[in-house]
Design an enzyme around this catalytic site. Sequence first.
Site, PDB file in Angstrom:
ATOM      1  N   GLU A 136      34.904  30.861  37.777  1.00 35.69           N
ATOM      2  CA  GLU A 136      35.378  29.739  38.593  1.00 35.69           C
ATOM      3  C   GLU A 136      34.462  29.549  39.788  1.00 35.69           C
ATOM      4  O   GLU A 136      34.022  30.504  40.407  1.00 35.69           O
ATOM      5  CB  GLU A 136      36.793  29.993  39.150  1.00 35.69           C
ATOM      6  CG  GLU A 136      37.932  29.932  38.173  1.00 35.69           C
ATOM      7  CD  GLU A 136      39.274  30.098  38.901  1.00 35.69           C
ATOM      8  OE1 GLU A 136      39.352  29.791  40.121  1.00 35.69           O
ATOM      9  OE2 GLU A 136      40.235  30.562  38.270  1.00 35.69           O
ATOM     10  N   GLU A 179      43.072  36.260  38.758  1.00 38.51           N
ATOM     11  CA  GLU A 179      42.801  36.750  40.105  1.00 38.51           C
ATOM     12  C   GLU A 179      43.823  37.805  40.528  1.00 38.51           C
ATOM     13  O   GLU A 179      44.481  37.699  41.578  1.00 38.51           O
ATOM     14  CB  GLU A 179      42.756  35.588  41.106  1.00 38.51           C
ATOM     15  CG  GLU A 179      41.596  34.641  40.846  1.00 38.51           C
ATOM     16  CD  GLU A 179      41.481  33.520  41.867  1.00 38.51           C
ATOM     17  OE1 GLU A 179      42.479  33.256  42.578  1.00 38.51           O
ATOM     18  OE2 GLU A 179      40.412  32.900  41.958  1.00 38.51           O
TER      19      GLU A 179
END
Length: 671
Positions: free
Chosen positions: A314, A156
């Site tokens: 995710e 991320e």
Amino acid sequence: MTTTPSHRHWPTEGLSFGGDYNPEQWPRETWLEDVRLMNEAGVNIVTLGVFSWGTVELEEGQFDWSATDEIIELLWAHGIAIDLATPTAAPPSWLLTSHPEILPQDKDLIPQFPGARLGWCPSSPVFRDKSLTFVTELVNRYAHHPAVALWHVSNELGGGNGRCYCDVSARAFRHWLESKYSSIDALNSAWGSDFWGHRYGNFDQVHPPRGNEAQNPAAILDFDRFSSDELLGQFLAERDVIKSVDPNALVTTNFMVGPSQDVVNYPRWAEVVDVVANDHYTIPDDPHSAQDIAFSGDRSRGMSAGHGPWLLMEHSVSGGTWHRVNRSKAPRELIRNSLGHIARGSDGALFFQWRSSPSGAEQFFSGMVPHAGTDSKIWRETKELGGILQKLGDVAGSRVAPAEVAILFDDEAGWALTRGMKPRHGLSYGAEARKWHRALWEKNIPVDIIGPWADLTSYELVIVPTLHLVDDSSARNIESVVSNGGTVIVTYLSGVVDENDRIRPGGFPGAFSELLGTSTEEHFPLLDGETVHLDNGATATEWTELMRESADADVIARYASGPLAGYPAITRSKGDGEGAAWYVSASLDDDGVRSMIDEITQDRQITGLRVPEGVEAVRRHHAEVSFLFLTNHTSEPLSVEADGVELVTGTTTNGTLLVPAGEVRIVREES
């Protein structure tokens, strides 16, 4: 019959299923239970090592790979592939202690304290050197291990360090500007720096936009671009280490594509990843969370080269920890959410995380194996989902049916709209795009969400929501839709500034005034709680504009109340051909948007899949077979016309399929 192309380069056979695995948090006996349960649930891939730097390199230059070796062999022995992460998201304590200067600093030059994720400045040469040293050791050791099916660079990126304003970043920013503009005169011209007397004599006089938002918007925008590029540079540096050892390696990083502009420019990043991968988490108080999944999926698919499959890297099995109230998912919501992403083009459903952590910042974050263990709703639904994905193996590699509608979305336009001083502060870039998407989603009309520079020749309808910033090339690209016979809808706050965040003269929306055949003189933002009415029955909040009457545009609706009563609110261009351009000068309510979409799609003969209201329908195609995904978002069972084999239950539909309340059914249709 398996219809997945034999040449397909993907980390797993069939659809990918698994999640983040952090074995370093658990004793060895738990590892054995984990792989047994993974096999029981049908897990075929796990993301390994995301935060393991400090557990492998305990001191600088001293590596202990024994635990990593052991878990990789254990997973591989049980048939589980690995998405191996470079753990550079979390620098180890020894590095932060010896080099505290790598910590990012905010706009007031206050450093981030150690203990969070992504605690490093993207411009730091020290971090770059230390991180690549670790990545080199990792890649040399595991690049050719048969278990490693995918490489996962960092985690991320930008999620905790999207903007760093430290002196190291300032120097890097100056170099970036010098490379872009070549001369300080060119920068002064692009930025309009004579305002407030901020003309620069050389690049050394330029600083990041520190302090408050009363900064030059062009400087803020360029700093946002620079910040995205610096993080991309870290990705590319790590990717290149991997590719230098294994040129055929499949390399990605997990995006965070959400309902608004992103922290970095993901559509541009998508050009350099082998697989577009996204993390998506529903927002507990979002009344339209199902549509949020569709919106994110349509954006992720739009970023994937040729709109091919992407990967849901995710999402959550249940409750998270990042919101004020972190509500758990209702029964069956786990399955419904996962299949919602797959319907929109993901070739898998991965979660954060495999097993809930007993300690640490996210100890209450749900896991596929929750704290309650296997006697739980979460585990039963996890196993059920794994079984469903195995039945959907032939879906892998298929593509979502082509769309006739595109919504244009650009992170840079979002940065320009939401940063700096504006007529109304707190505007959301993504809210308008989601509003128009929702009206199409409710009609089951497929939508591609793409950049304004993308090829638009195949679309009957192109929607341009609050595209505040647009360059001349993209503006011409949008104009070509109308000249080719298509329809364009442009909303308020579009085309206002050029690529340097300079306001286009002559009235709003400057870049599109000629296309629309009209323009507005002034922005009339509404006060909080203020509502105005249009004479077509629609209402508007937040934003209105004083529009000029024009012989080149028909007035479709006028303001019926408020300070602009009697003035045009919605117009449609007059033209000789089939194409048309609409301008919507107000932030319409949902019903007003629905009404426009109903009228325009009927006129353009754009239709969605015919299913009962409350059923979401999406079709994915292979050359010889298609898959119809049907999700019942209501509280009652609904009958849908369908012809084929329903894969979840294995039954033949015989023309009609009953979709239970809150459930998903997938019909395999032979061409």
